[in-house]
Scaffold this active site. Sequence first.
Site, PDB file in Angstrom:
ATOM      1  N   ASP A  64       0.831  -1.187   0.000  1.00 45.81           N
ATOM      2  CA  ASP A  64       0.000   0.000   0.000  1.00 45.81           C
ATOM      3  C   ASP A  64       0.879   1.256   0.000  1.00 45.81           C
ATOM      4  OD1 ASP A  64      -2.615   1.144   0.224  1.00 45.81           O
ATOM      5  OD2 ASP A  64      -2.026   1.764   2.223  1.00 45.81           O
ATOM      6  N   THR A  97      -3.133   5.423  -4.054  1.00 45.42           N
ATOM      7  CA  THR A  97      -2.034   6.214  -3.514  1.00 45.42           C
ATOM      8  C   THR A  97      -0.751   6.006  -4.320  1.00 45.42           C
ATOM      9  OG1 THR A  97      -1.602   4.446  -1.915  1.00 45.42           O
ATOM     10  CG2 THR A  97      -2.937   6.267  -1.181  1.00 45.42           C
ATOM     11  N   THR A  98      -0.498   4.770  -4.715  1.00 44.30           N
ATOM     12  CA  THR A  98       0.712   4.517  -5.500  1.00 44.30           C
ATOM     13  C   THR A  98       0.605   5.219  -6.843  1.00 44.30           C
ATOM     14  OG1 THR A  98       0.670   2.324  -4.486  1.00 44.30           O
ATOM     15  CG2 THR A  98       2.281   2.686  -6.213  1.00 44.30           C
ATOM     16  N   ASP A 390      -9.344  -0.177   1.057  1.00 39.16           N
ATOM     17  CA  ASP A 390      -9.270   0.335  -0.313  1.00 39.16           C
ATOM     18  C   ASP A 390     -10.583   0.049  -1.040  1.00 39.16           C
ATOM     19  OD1 ASP A 390      -6.743   1.106   0.208  1.00 39.16           O
ATOM     20  OD2 ASP A 390      -5.741  -0.220  -1.223  1.00 39.16           O
TER      21      ASP A 390
HETATM   22  P1  ADP Z   1      -2.765   2.051  -5.980  1.00 36.92           P
HETATM   23  O1  ADP Z   1      -2.124   2.298  -4.648  1.00 36.92           O
HETATM   24  O2  ADP Z   1      -2.457   3.140  -6.944  1.00 36.92           O
HETATM   25  O3  ADP Z   1      -4.197   1.724  -5.898  1.00 36.92           O
HETATM   26  P2  ADP Z   1      -2.404  -0.707  -6.710  1.00 36.92           P
HETATM   27  O4  ADP Z   1      -1.231  -1.538  -6.340  1.00 36.92           O
HETATM   28  O5  ADP Z   1      -3.686  -0.968  -6.016  1.00 36.92           O
HETATM   29  O6  ADP Z   1      -1.976   0.794  -6.545  1.00 36.92           O
HETATM   30  O7  ADP Z   1      -2.602  -0.874  -8.258  1.00 36.92           O
HETATM   31  C1  ADP Z   1      -3.615  -0.221  -8.936  1.00 36.92           C
HETATM   32  C2  ADP Z   1      -3.447  -0.435 -10.416  1.00 36.92           C
HETATM   33  O8  ADP Z   1      -3.604  -1.815 -10.743  1.00 36.92           O
HETATM   34  C3  ADP Z   1      -4.517   0.301 -11.182  1.00 36.92           C
HETATM   35  O9  ADP Z   1      -3.943   0.952 -12.277  1.00 36.92           O
HETATM   36  C4  ADP Z   1      -5.455  -0.795 -11.602  1.00 36.92           C
HETATM   37  O10 ADP Z   1      -6.144  -0.486 -12.790  1.00 36.92           O
HETATM   38  C5  ADP Z   1      -4.519  -1.947 -11.805  1.00 36.92           C
HETATM   39  N1  ADP Z   1      -5.202  -3.252 -11.742  1.00 36.92           N
HETATM   40  C6  ADP Z   1      -5.979  -3.737 -10.759  1.00 36.92           C
HETATM   41  N2  ADP Z   1      -6.455  -4.970 -11.054  1.00 36.92           N
HETATM   42  C7  ADP Z   1      -5.950  -5.280 -12.271  1.00 36.92           C
HETATM   43  C8  ADP Z   1      -6.052  -6.426 -13.130  1.00 36.92           C
HETATM   44  N3  ADP Z   1      -6.774  -7.480 -12.791  1.00 36.92           N
HETATM   45  N4  ADP Z   1      -5.389  -6.389 -14.295  1.00 36.92           N
HETATM   46  C9  ADP Z   1      -4.636  -5.325 -14.628  1.00 36.92           C
HETATM   47  N5  ADP Z   1      -4.496  -4.230 -13.861  1.00 36.92           N
HETATM   48  C10 ADP Z   1      -5.137  -4.195 -12.705  1.00 36.92           C
HETATM   49 MG    MG Z   2      -5.219   0.111  -5.155  1.00 38.14          MG
END
Ligand code: ADP
Ligand code: MG
Length: 541
Positions: A64, A97-98, A390
């Site tokens: 996270d 957040t990332t 989240d």
């Molecule tokens: P953040 O802290 O930004 O939410 P995450 O590690 O949760 O970071 O990653 C979010 C990213 O992962 C988003 O760009 C989202 O669209 C992408 N994502 C989530 N699930 C999938 C999936 N099944 N396939 C491809 N991308 C995904």
């Molecule tokens: Mg996320």
Amino acid sequence: MVQQPVQPIFILQEGTQRSTGRDAQRNNIMAAKAVAETVRTTLGPKGMDKMLVSSLGDVVITNDGVTILEEMQIEHPAAKMLVEVAKTQENEVGDGTTTAVVLAGELLKNAEKLIDDNVHPTVIARGYRIAAEKARDLLENMAEQITEKDEALLKNIAITAMTGKGAEGSKELLAELCVKSVKQIRDNDGTIDLENIKIEKKIGGGAENSELVQGILIDKEKVHSAMPRMIKNAKIALLDAALEIKSPETDTKIQISTPDQLQAFLDQEEKILRNMVDKVIKSKANVIICQKGIDDIAQHYLAKAGVYAVRRVKKSDMDKLARATNAKIVSNLNDLNEQDLGYSGIVEEQKIGDEMMTFVKECKNPKAVTLLIRGGTEHVIAELERAVKDSLGDISASLKNKKVVAGAGAVEMELAKELRNYANKLSGKEQLAVLAFANSLEIIPRTLAENAGLDPVDMLTDLKSKHDANEGKWFGIDVMKGKLFDAWKAGVIEPLKIKTQAIQSASEVSELILRIDDVIAASGSKDNVPQMPPGGYGGME
Ligand code: ADP
Ligand code: MG
């Protein structure tokens, strides 16, 4: 003529550190980029986790963004500004957040290239502002509608938020619980306050034992062992008053000289307590939840009357109980009457893990509920909780805003294309900045591909050509299968708010950092070294 030696003029205190112009800019940009680089590897379902060990030896394992940055205790002033971006994102949406931090890092990286090409930083900042505003409009138009009836979509949003966050095995169940709880606590006028979802974590069992309690779970046992373990059709009094005799506030002396007097004194005390309990019983309550203490004697009488009681319950739990059971919190025992009581189908003491807890459950249409999260170890549960939070944030943002987009890099790629089209109509150097902004958005799909071990260049070229040929606006990267897919159809869905908020904060912080050309740090300030520590943060840069 003899030249006078030039006296240096000091305008700053001794020990003050100052860096100006390009040096200052470069330093700040470098620090911000280092922060972004640190969290970048965690982005997406295939992102890696980080293990953070505090000076006391506490261990946090997480994926996270905001948690990582908070635990890192970053000191560089510009780097700290990026941490703020993550925090804002966390407060406003609860997810993304990332994304926000990675985007800010990329905006600054591309700005640096423009600075090298002699574009003035204020021009870049202005261009970024223009691009961010345009992006908001474009996103609004691009997004799809959602209502609270779209169960399947909502569940997909919940799953997308949790993917890759240690919830894999049970994400279906957890997603369902998240959707249900947000819908349950939603007020009739549509307001959603996630505070009304109490998250209770208990070690033991697995994530699949997690459950939604239609009411509130209190981390307390009943006060007296002779009280019933379970009450059906509970009529609940919420008391913000002690069932105790107040100890006198000033020093008081009571002189007792005979055993009779002592007995009389004790009898009197007992009578007062008895009286208090009678008031409770008269109100027809069979459960008492007390924010303050309950005296031993009062406990005894309550137990005798078959009342279930808990004491010293947190104020925040009291408020939730009021919403869940529809009770009024009473602060004067004399005012307690039947109308103030709340209702729940069952109040029950249950052992969860190795602790006794009180379940106030089966409430009628409760406006506050409890998500009980189970997991094998403390670290697993902590990460599950972050995933669930989240998810809750995303469901709530989707219902409030009523607009969603497809993730997996789809929305960023489509937006980049549209922004480039827009930039082509602009003239002057701002055009360069808007283009740089558009290109920066591609960092999201690129990172998703990289983190999944795919070739980012191939993936991005293919993805770009799909979008440029208008083959479908929601084409994104299927990180599991290593190819492109329609992310909308595949159910990778996120609230629009994640993206608008991330873009806004990222562009604001980069504008702010770009405008700084002078860093003056007072001596003794913790932050007075605007240089990177050797090796950068975490050795990433
Ligand atoms: P953040 O802290 O930004 O939410 P995450 O590690 O949760 O970071 O990653 C979010 C990213 O992962 C988003 O760009 C989202 O669209 C992408 N994502 C989530 N699930 C999938 C999936 N099944 N396939 C491809 N991308 C995904
Ligand atoms: Mg996320």
